[in-house]
Write a protein that holds these residues in place. Structure first.
Motif, mmCIF file in Angstrom:
data_model
loop_
_atom_site.group_PDB
_atom_site.id
_atom_site.type_symbol
_atom_site.label_atom_id
_atom_site.label_comp_id
_atom_site.label_asym_id
_atom_site.label_seq_id
_atom_site.Cartn_x
_atom_site.Cartn_y
_atom_site.Cartn_z
ATOM 1 N N GLY A 545 -108.679 -46.317 -72.546
ATOM 2 C CA GLY A 545 -107.226 -46.380 -72.550
ATOM 3 C C GLY A 545 -106.589 -45.074 -72.104
ATOM 4 O O GLY A 545 -105.621 -45.082 -71.319
ATOM 5 N N VAL A 546 -107.112 -43.956 -72.562
ATOM 6 C CA VAL A 546 -106.584 -42.652 -72.149
ATOM 7 C C VAL A 546 -106.751 -42.469 -70.650
ATOM 8 O O VAL A 546 -105.830 -42.002 -69.949
ATOM 9 N N GLY A 547 -107.928 -42.853 -70.134
ATOM 10 C CA GLY A 547 -108.155 -42.748 -68.695
ATOM 11 C C GLY A 547 -107.167 -43.566 -67.888
ATOM 12 O O GLY A 547 -106.628 -43.099 -66.878
ATOM 13 N N ALA A 548 -106.919 -44.809 -68.341
ATOM 14 C CA ALA A 548 -105.969 -45.674 -67.638
ATOM 15 C C ALA A 548 -104.563 -45.086 -67.650
ATOM 16 O O ALA A 548 -103.851 -45.107 -66.637
ATOM 17 N N LEU A 549 -104.151 -44.543 -68.799
ATOM 18 C CA LEU A 549 -102.806 -43.970 -68.901
ATOM 19 C C LEU A 549 -102.647 -42.746 -68.004
ATOM 20 O O LEU A 549 -101.594 -42.560 -67.377
ATOM 21 N N ILE A 550 -103.682 -41.909 -67.938
ATOM 22 C CA ILE A 550 -103.593 -40.721 -67.081
ATOM 23 C C ILE A 550 -103.421 -41.123 -65.625
ATOM 24 O O ILE A 550 -102.613 -40.550 -64.889
ATOM 25 N N TYR A 551 -104.174 -42.133 -65.194
ATOM 26 C CA TYR A 551 -104.045 -42.549 -63.793
ATOM 27 C C TYR A 551 -102.690 -43.210 -63.532
ATOM 28 O O TYR A 551 -102.029 -42.934 -62.521
ATOM 29 N N ILE A 552 -102.251 -44.072 -64.442
ATOM 30 C CA ILE A 552 -100.990 -44.794 -64.249
ATOM 31 C C ILE A 552 -99.808 -43.827 -64.191
ATOM 32 O O ILE A 552 -98.917 -43.960 -63.336
ATOM 33 N N PHE A 553 -99.767 -42.855 -65.096
ATOM 34 C CA PHE A 553 -98.586 -41.997 -65.212
ATOM 35 C C PHE A 553 -98.712 -40.685 -64.447
ATOM 36 O O PHE A 553 -97.713 -39.982 -64.267
ATOM 37 N N TYR A 554 -99.921 -40.337 -63.999
ATOM 38 C CA TYR A 554 -100.046 -39.088 -63.240
ATOM 39 C C TYR A 554 -100.766 -39.289 -61.904
ATOM 40 O O TYR A 554 -100.215 -39.021 -60.841
ATOM 41 N N GLY A 555 -102.012 -39.736 -61.965
ATOM 42 C CA GLY A 555 -102.828 -39.814 -60.749
ATOM 43 C C GLY A 555 -102.215 -40.673 -59.657
ATOM 44 O O GLY A 555 -102.201 -40.292 -58.481
ATOM 45 N N PHE A 556 -101.686 -41.829 -60.020
ATOM 46 C CA PHE A 556 -101.123 -42.751 -59.035
ATOM 47 C C PHE A 556 -99.969 -42.097 -58.269
ATOM 48 O O PHE A 556 -99.828 -42.274 -57.062
ATOM 49 N N TRP A 557 -99.150 -41.324 -58.990
ATOM 50 C CA TRP A 557 -97.933 -40.759 -58.388
ATOM 51 C C TRP A 557 -98.176 -39.411 -57.708
ATOM 52 O O TRP A 557 -97.339 -38.955 -56.940
ATOM 53 N N ASN A 558 -99.286 -38.768 -58.005
ATOM 54 C CA ASN A 558 -99.528 -37.429 -57.466
ATOM 55 C C ASN A 558 -100.713 -37.369 -56.513
ATOM 56 O O ASN A 558 -101.076 -36.276 -56.058
ATOM 57 N N SER A 559 -101.306 -38.506 -56.231
ATOM 58 C CA SER A 559 -102.442 -38.541 -55.308
ATOM 59 C C SER A 559 -102.053 -37.954 -53.956
ATOM 60 O O SER A 559 -101.083 -38.375 -53.329
ATOM 61 N N ARG A 560 -102.809 -36.963 -53.504
ATOM 62 C CA ARG A 560 -102.515 -36.347 -52.212
ATOM 63 C C ARG A 560 -102.739 -37.346 -51.084
ATOM 64 O O ARG A 560 -101.995 -37.358 -50.105
ATOM 65 N N LEU A 561 -103.741 -38.174 -51.211
ATOM 66 C CA LEU A 561 -103.991 -39.180 -50.179
ATOM 67 C C LEU A 561 -102.847 -40.188 -50.150
ATOM 68 O O LEU A 561 -102.396 -40.613 -49.081
ATOM 69 N N GLY A 562 -102.355 -40.559 -51.328
ATOM 70 C CA GLY A 562 -101.238 -41.491 -51.395
ATOM 71 C C GLY A 562 -99.965 -40.936 -50.791
ATOM 72 O O GLY A 562 -99.123 -41.667 -50.284
ATOM 73 N N LYS A 563 -99.826 -39.607 -50.820
ATOM 74 C CA LYS A 563 -98.662 -38.960 -50.223
ATOM 75 C C LYS A 563 -98.843 -38.680 -48.735
ATOM 76 O O LYS A 563 -97.967 -38.101 -48.094
ATOM 77 N N GLY A 564 -100.007 -39.048 -48.212
ATOM 78 C CA GLY A 564 -100.259 -38.830 -46.796
ATOM 79 C C GLY A 564 -100.789 -37.454 -46.496
ATOM 80 O O GLY A 564 -100.846 -37.044 -45.332
ATOM 81 N N LEU A 565 -101.221 -36.710 -47.529
ATOM 82 C CA LEU A 565 -101.777 -35.366 -47.343
ATOM 83 C C LEU A 565 -103.288 -35.515 -47.196
ATOM 84 O O LEU A 565 -104.032 -35.449 -48.156
ATOM 85 N N ALA A 566 -103.715 -35.720 -45.963
ATOM 86 C CA ALA A 566 -105.120 -36.074 -45.734
ATOM 87 C C ALA A 566 -106.066 -34.905 -45.907
ATOM 88 O O ALA A 566 -107.166 -35.049 -46.398
ATOM 89 N N GLN A 567 -105.641 -33.724 -45.484
ATOM 90 C CA GLN A 567 -106.549 -32.571 -45.522
ATOM 91 C C GLN A 567 -106.141 -31.641 -46.648
ATOM 92 O O GLN A 567 -104.969 -31.343 -46.825
ATOM 93 N N ILE A 568 -107.104 -31.199 -47.394
ATOM 94 C CA ILE A 568 -106.842 -30.297 -48.503
ATOM 95 C C ILE A 568 -107.350 -28.917 -48.128
ATOM 96 O O ILE A 568 -108.539 -28.728 -47.912
ATOM 97 N N ASP A 569 -106.444 -27.964 -48.032
ATOM 98 C CA ASP A 569 -106.831 -26.621 -47.614
ATOM 99 C C ASP A 569 -106.808 -25.678 -48.812
ATOM 100 O O ASP A 569 -105.752 -25.356 -49.354
ATOM 101 N N ASP A 570 -107.983 -25.286 -49.245
ATOM 102 C CA ASP A 570 -108.080 -24.271 -50.285
ATOM 103 C C ASP A 570 -109.434 -23.602 -50.149
ATOM 104 O O ASP A 570 -110.029 -23.608 -49.091
#
Length: 592
Positions: A545-570
Motif C-alpha cells: 500500500g505504501v508503494g502504491a501511494l508513493i507512485y500515485i502521489f509522487y512518481g506518476f506526476w514527477n516521472s522525467r520520462l512522463g515529462k518528456g525528459l528523455a536524457q538524464i544528465d548528471d
C-alpha cells in the motif's frame, strides 16, 4: 511520448528506448576481462552469504525437517531459468539498475516501479534479515568469552512462536538493538564512502567459503563419531505433515520458498555479461556452475546441521553457531563464529549499498524524491538517501523477526525473477533484430497470440495441480473455475488478433518456478490471517500500500520520462552492486 500527449492509461506503460538506455550507459564502458572461472567464483562469492548462515535452520525447524536438503534442489531450479534470462538482458543492456532498468525498457514505467519496490525486499529487507542473523552470531561469539548481552536487546519486537498449529507471531517489549546498531554502522561507512580493494573482497569470499567447508569437514567427523545420534536426528527424513505447511511434502516446498533467500546474489553473474570475454559460453558456465556448486555445499551443510542438532531446535538466528557449540570444541566454535560475523558484515554492507543505488536510479528517473540521488559534495555518495534508508532498514531489523523478514525477501525476489522472464519474451517480440551477445538456450520462436494463451493455460494448470496434489490446498477448485473463465475469454479475443509473440521454454519455466516459490508463501500468509495471525499479512499489505501511494502521489506526476525528459544528465549512477563485489564498494565517479 510525453505525458502531455499520452493518455493517462498509456502513461503507466511509457518505456525507455533501448537507445536511451545505451546512451545513459555510454560513460560506463566496461572492459571484457572476465573469464568463465572468474564468473564462477564471482557467483559463488555473491551467493554465499546470509541465507545459508541464517535461514537453513528456520526452514528445517519450522517446515521441512531433514528434508530441507530437497528444498535446496527445488530452489536451485527456480534460480537457473531466471538467471539465464537475467544474462540475456544484461548482455543487451549492460547498465546499472539491472532489473529495474530492464523493466522500464520492456514493460513500462508501472512495471519498473513495481520492480524497484520489489528490489527493496531483495536488498533492503534482506539487509535487515542479515542483521538479525549477524546479531545472533555476535551474541553467540561473545558468550564464548563470558560476555552476555541481555535478550531484550537482541530479540525483535515481533517474535515467532512454534506451536501445534505451526508458526505464529506475537509481540513483546523487546527490540533487536544489536542488529540495528550493525546496520547503522554500515550506513555510516556508506555515507563517508569506503573503498575495498578486490583483494580484500577475495579474502572475505575465502573466509565465507572456508568457514563453511571447515564446518562440513569437522561436522562430518563429529557425526561419524556419533552415528546413532545422527541417524536418530535424520529419522524420519520427511517428518509427517502436522497440518498446513508444517512438515511433509507441503513443508518441503514451503521451506524452498524460505531458503530461496540463500541464492540471492546469483544475478550478479548475469550483470557481468558486459565484462565477460565470451558471454555466450562463459555466462551459462558462471550461472550454472555457481548455482550447482552452492547447492551441493548447501545440501552438505544442511546434512551436517540436522545430523548434529535435532531439526526441531534449529529455529534460531544462528543455527551454525548452535551446531558448533554442540560439537564441544571451543577453538573451532570461536573460529566458525568469527568467520560468520565477518562474512555477514560484508553481506550487510553490500545489500545496504545495493538498496541505496536502486533508489538512486529511481530518483534520477523522477519516481522517488530527488534527495535519494543527491550526492555529497565531498564524499560523492547519495548521503541523504543512504541515511534515510539505513534508518528504515535498522528499524526493520529491530522490530521484525527473521522468519517474516526472510519470507518478504523470498517473495520479492521470486516476483522480480518472474518479471525478468516476462521482459525477455517482450523484448524478443518487440526488438527482433537487437544484438544479443548472450542468448538464452533452449530455443523459442514467434507464434500466434492464441498459442501463447494456450501455453499460459498449461502453466497455470500445472501450478494448480501442484497445489492440489502436493500441498492439498482446498481452494484449487475455485481457482480452476476462475482461471478457466479468464483464459477462455483471453483465447477467444486472441483468435481475432494477428499479433505474434515470442515464447521460449527457459522464460516459461522461469515464470512457473517463480510461481512455485511465491505460491506456498502467499498461501501461508493468507491462511495465517484467516486463522487469527494477521501480522505477516498486515506487514505485506502495508508495504504494498505504501508503494502504491508513493507512485500515485509522487512518481506518476514527477516521472522525467512522463515529462518528456528523455536524457538524464548528471554524474552517473556509480557502480552497480555487482561491481561493488568485484572491484570494491565505493563511487566510481569520485574525483581522483
Amino acid at each position: 511520448m510525453s505525458a502531455d500527449t499520452a493518455s493517462r492509461g498509456n502513461r503507466l506503460f511509457l518505456k525507455k528506448s533501448i537507445e536511451q538506455v545505451q546512451r545513459e550507459s555510454n560513460a560506463h564502458h566496461l572492459k571484457r576481462s572476465l573469464g568463465k572461472w572468474n564468473l564462477l567464483f564471482l557467483g559463488i562469492g555473491c551467493i554465499i552469504g546470509a541465507g545459508i548462515y541464517v535461514m537453513t535452520g528456520n526452514a528445517a525447524a519450522n517446515f521441512a525437517g531433514p528434508a530441507v536438503i530437497l528444498s535446496f534442489v527445488v530452489a536451485f531450479f527456480a534460480c537457473v531459468f531466471a538467471g539465464l534470462c537475467y544474462a540475456e538482458l544484461a548482455s543487451t543492456m549492460p547498465v546499472a539498475g539491472s532489473a529495474y532498468t530492464y523493466s522500464y525498457t520492456t514493460l513500462g514505467e508501472l512495471f519498473a516501479w513495481v520492480m524497484g519496490w520489489l528490489l527493496v525486499l531483495e536488498y533492503g529487507v534482506a539487509a535487515s534479515t542479515v542483521a538479525a542473523g549477524w546479531s545472533g552470531n555476535v551474541v553467540s561469539l561473545l558468550a564464548n568469552f563470558g560476555l552476555v548481552i541481555p535478550p531484550e536487546w537482541t530479540t525483535s519486537f515481533v517474535r515467532a512462536v512454534q506451536g501445534d498449529g505451526g508458526l505464529s507471531f506475537v509481540t513483546g517489549g523487546s527490540a533487536n538493538l544489536l542488529g540495528a546498531a550493525g546496520i547503522l554502522a554500515v550506513t555510516a561507512l556508506l555515507v563517508v564512502g569506503i573503498s575495498e580493494s578486490a583483494s580484500v573482497n577475495n579474502v572475505i569470499v575465502f573466509i565465507k567459503v572456508g568457514v563453511l567447508l571447515l564446518f562440513v569437514g569437522v561436522g562430518a567427523m563429529f557425526i561419524f563419531e556419533h552415528q546413532a545420534d545422527a541417524i536418530d536426528h535424520w529419522t524420519p527424513f520427511i517428518p509427517e505433515n502436522e497440518g498446513g505447511f508444517k512438515y511433509g511434502m507441503p513443508g518441503i516446498f514451503r521451506a524452498a520458498s524460505v531458503i530461496f533467500f540463500a541464492y540471492v546474489g546469483f544475478e550478479a553473474v548475469s550483470t557481468a555479461a558486459a565484462e565477460a570475454k565470451n558471454p555466450q559460453k562463459d555466462i551459462p558456465f558462471g550461472i550454472l556452475g555457481s548455482l550447482i556448486a552452492c547447492t551441493i555445499l548447501y545440501m552438505l551443510i544442511a546434512l551436517v546441521l540436522t545430523g548434529v542438532v535435532d531439526y526441531s531446535e534449529l529455529g534460531v538466528p544462528a543455527p551454525i553457531a548452535l551446531a558448533v557449540d554442540r560439537m564441544g570444541t571451543d577453538w573451532f566454535s570461536i573460529l566458525i563464529k568469527v568467520g560468520a560475523v565477518a562474512g555477514l558484515s560484508s553481506v550487510m554492507l553490500i545489500l545496504t549499498y545495493g538498496q541505496t543505488r536502486v533508489f538512486y536510479a529511481m530518483a534520477r528517473d523522477g519516481l522517488l524524491p530527488r534527495f535519494f540521488s543527491t550526492l555529497h559534495d565531498k564524499f560523492r555518495t547519495p548521503w541523504i538517501g543512504t541515511i534515510v534508508l539505513g534508518t528504515i532498514i535498522a528499524v526493520a531489523a529491530a522490530f521484525l523477526p527473521i522468519e517474516i523478514l526472510g519470507d518478504l525477501v523470498s517473495l520479492g525476489t521470486a516476483t522480480a525473477f518472474g518479471i525478468v522472464c516476462l521482459s525477455v519474451m517482450y523484448l524478443r517480440t518487440r526488438e527482433k533484430q537487437l544484438e544479443r551477445p548472450f542468448s538464452i538456450p533452449g530455443g523459442g520462436g514467434m507464434v500466434p497470440q492464441y498459442v501463447m494463451v494456450i501455453v499460459a493455460t498449461i502453466v497455470l494448470a500445472a501450478f494448480l495441480a501442484f497445489f492440489h496434489y502436493l500441498l492439498g490446498s482446498t481452494w484449487v477448485g475455485t481457482g480452476i473455475k476462475v482461471v478457466g473463465v479468464v483464459m477462455a475469454l483471453w483465447l477467444v479475443l486472441s483468435l481475432f488478433k494477428k499479433t505474434r509473440v515470442w515464447i521460449g521454454p527457459v522464460p516459461v519455466l522461469g515464470i512457473f518456478f517463480a510461481l512455485i516459490m511465491t505460491g506456498p508463501l502467499v498461501e501461508d500468509i493468507i491462511v495465517k490471517a484467516l486463522t487469527g495471525d494477521p501480522i505477516p499479512a498486515i506487514l505485506l499489505g502495508s508495504y504494498l500500500g505504501v508503494g502504491a501511494l508513493i507512485y500515485i502521489f509522487y512518481g506518476f506526476w514527477n516521472s522525467r520520462l512522463g515529462k518528456g525528459l528523455a536524457q538524464i544528465d548528471d554524474d552517473g549512477p556509480g557502480p552497480s552492486p555487482m561491481e561493488a563485489q568485484v572491484h570494491g564498494v565505493g563511487d566510481s565517479n569520485a574525483p581522483d
